[in-house]
Design an enzyme around this catalytic site. Structure first.
Site, mmCIF file in Angstrom:
data_model
loop_
_atom_site.group_PDB
_atom_site.id
_atom_site.type_symbol
_atom_site.label_atom_id
_atom_site.label_comp_id
_atom_site.label_asym_id
_atom_site.label_seq_id
_atom_site.Cartn_x
_atom_site.Cartn_y
_atom_site.Cartn_z
ATOM 1 N N ARG A 66 0.795 -1.251 0.000
ATOM 2 C CA ARG A 66 0.000 0.000 0.000
ATOM 3 C C ARG A 66 0.818 1.287 0.000
ATOM 4 O O ARG A 66 0.293 2.340 0.365
ATOM 5 C CB ARG A 66 -0.935 0.035 1.227
ATOM 6 C CG ARG A 66 -1.756 -1.216 1.470
ATOM 7 C CD ARG A 66 -2.696 -1.523 0.342
ATOM 8 N NE ARG A 66 -3.633 -2.598 0.693
ATOM 9 C CZ ARG A 66 -4.273 -3.320 -0.202
ATOM 10 N NH1 ARG A 66 -4.106 -3.099 -1.495
ATOM 11 N NH2 ARG A 66 -5.102 -4.253 0.182
ATOM 12 N N ASN A 281 -10.737 -11.527 -3.191
ATOM 13 C CA ASN A 281 -10.852 -11.660 -4.635
ATOM 14 C C ASN A 281 -9.659 -12.442 -5.177
ATOM 15 O O ASN A 281 -8.541 -11.953 -5.087
ATOM 16 C CB ASN A 281 -10.902 -10.261 -5.260
ATOM 17 C CG ASN A 281 -11.275 -10.320 -6.730
ATOM 18 O OD1 ASN A 281 -11.681 -11.361 -7.224
ATOM 19 N ND2 ASN A 281 -11.128 -9.198 -7.414
ATOM 20 N N ASP A 308 -1.146 -13.271 -0.877
ATOM 21 C CA ASP A 308 -2.001 -12.160 -1.291
ATOM 22 C C ASP A 308 -2.327 -11.269 -0.075
ATOM 23 O O ASP A 308 -3.464 -10.837 0.099
ATOM 24 C CB ASP A 308 -3.285 -12.653 -1.978
ATOM 25 C CG ASP A 308 -4.032 -11.523 -2.687
ATOM 26 O OD1 ASP A 308 -3.509 -10.403 -2.764
ATOM 27 O OD2 ASP A 308 -5.161 -11.781 -3.168
#
Ligand SMILES: [Zn+2]
Length: 434
Positions: A66, A281, A308
């Protein structure tokens, strides 16, 4: 000053090692492995590893740090700390930051910051297209020059197949793998969990397997066409598991795949209520999908376990799964979950775990790591696999607390993480004295 790790069970996949012995680390490399080693110098640090596993540091091909842009969720420093706490010594950070990492300057920003604040190796992947908009290719040549380990459009697929094929040709030219997030965005629509009876029970919009399968099939066909090294990210379906078995049988060594712990442990049956900690996802699928993924992991059609790791702030993960962000954190739970659910239950051997969490990902990156052999980098972890403990998200080094595994009873506590010959994490709770 060197480090002598004494009396542990040394496990290495690359050299098929499984022995009780000692390892001596100095000057950033593994100097010696033997049954009984002496301290070389008086001030060498000695780590008693009796009853513990000594393994290569884990290599995680898929994390989100991030940084830049959403440092309230995670930054390079906290992401690296979470990795070290989880026994991970090398990560590949995905480029879907704000802004997207699609130029040499932005790649260098991450690599330079990592050199200053990260205790482990942080490798920054470059986006396939500018801004991940899917319209024109990013500066692939420039990013290759500053050392990206891979190209990836993660977070989405490049839906324009012609453009994607051009990207693959560039990737071949610069000898870069492409890490593919497979998802037909139109087919997904507003789906937020697997399209099955549980979605009906919870009255939530579903995501069908074909959303992932259609693009995975296309990508494998394009890899056949171009010869690119294609790595399928976070596989979740029976269809993709079968396609990987087909690719392996067809001798397509240029195609590899990864699966994440949540996808081989949980199913949509575990979603008792509309809870954003179960929104990821691709979504949690069904028992049939999990069985196919485990079979493909076991037979080598799926080569890698990644996390992930997708940290979010509390506000991104409150309310309904309809509107919450996709993703869960994984760096601090991946080893314990995989050990407990796969090795303890006899699905994988400990050697196979090391192969899938260290050696195979290192090979995909073409890096000299992920193995315990003399002369190789001193990226080593010491793990206690005897004592059960509960996963406690309040103790995470990550800024993210978004996990469905809080409170899970697991075995496999990382006691030491050593990266480049330096102790970068020590579990002070378990280790009272050295
Ligand atoms: Zn993804």
């Amino acid at each position: 000053m060197g480090i002598l790790i004494r009396g542990g069970r040394i496990i290495d996949a690359a050299s098929s090692t499984d022995m009780i012995g000692d390892i001596y680390l100095d000057e950033g490399v593994i100097k010696e492995i033997g049954e009984k080693l002496e301290q070389k110098e008086k001030n060498d640090r000695v780590i008693e590893a009796k009853g513990c596993l000594v393994m290569p540091g884990l290599v995680d091909l898929h994390v989100h740090f991030r940084d830049p842009g959403q440092e309230y969720k995670e930054d390079i420093e906290t992401g690296a700390k979470a990795a070290a706490r989880g026994g991970v010594t090398t990560v590949v950070a995905m480029p879907n930051t704000t802004p997207v990492i699609d130029s040499p300057d932005r790649v260098s920003y991450v690599h330079n910051k990592a050199a200053q604040v990260a205790s482990i190796h942080v490798l920054q992947a470059g986006a396939v297209t500018r801004g991940e908009k899917g319209e024109e290719l990013s500066d692939i040549a420039g990013m290759a020059q500053v050392g990206i380990p891979a190209l990836s459009e993660d977070g989405k697929s490049v839906m324009n197949s012609r453009l994607y094929k051009e990207a693959m040709e560039q990737a071949v030219k610069y000898d870069l793998p492409i890490f593919a997030h497979c998802e037909d965005i139109d087919l997904r629509g507003n789906g937020c969990m697997n399209d099955d009876e549980n979605a009906i029970r919870l009255r939530l919009p579903g995501i069908c397997n074909a959303t992932e399968d259609a693009i995975a099939a296309r990508d494998i066909l394009l890899a056949l066409e171009t010869g690119v090294r294609l790595h399928l990210c976070h596989c979740s379906t029976l269809g993709v598991a079968r396609m990987m078995e087909f690719a392996k049988a067809a001798g397509m060594d240029n195609v590899t795949a990864e699966v994440c712990p949540h996808h081989f442990i949980l199913t949509s049956d575990d979603i008792e209520r509309d809870d954003p900690n179960y929104k990821m996802n691709p979504p949690l699928r069904t028992k049939n999908d999990v069985e196919a993924l485990l079979r493909a992991l076991k037979n080598g059609a799926i080569q890698v376990i990644s996390t992930d790791h997708a940290p979010h702030g509390a506000k991104d993960k409150t309310g309904s799964m309809r509107s919450a962000a996709f993703g869960i954190v994984g760096l601090e739970t991946s080893f314990a979950l995989t050990y407990t659910e796969l090795v303890e239950k006899g699905v994988l051997t400990i050697q196979e775990l090391v192969e899938k969490m260290s050696w195979n990902p290192a090979k995909i990156l073409g890096l000299d790591c992920g193995t315990l052999q003399e002369g190789h980098p001193a990226d080593v972890i010491v793990v206690d696999v005897d004592h059960e403990y509960a996963i406690d998200k309040t103790k995470f080094a990550s800024k993210g607390r978004n996990t469905p595994f809080n409170g899970w009873k697991v075995k496999g506590k990382v006691l030491y993480t050593i990266c480049g010959g330096k102790v970068v994490y020590k579990d002070n709770e378990s280790i009272v004295q050295e």
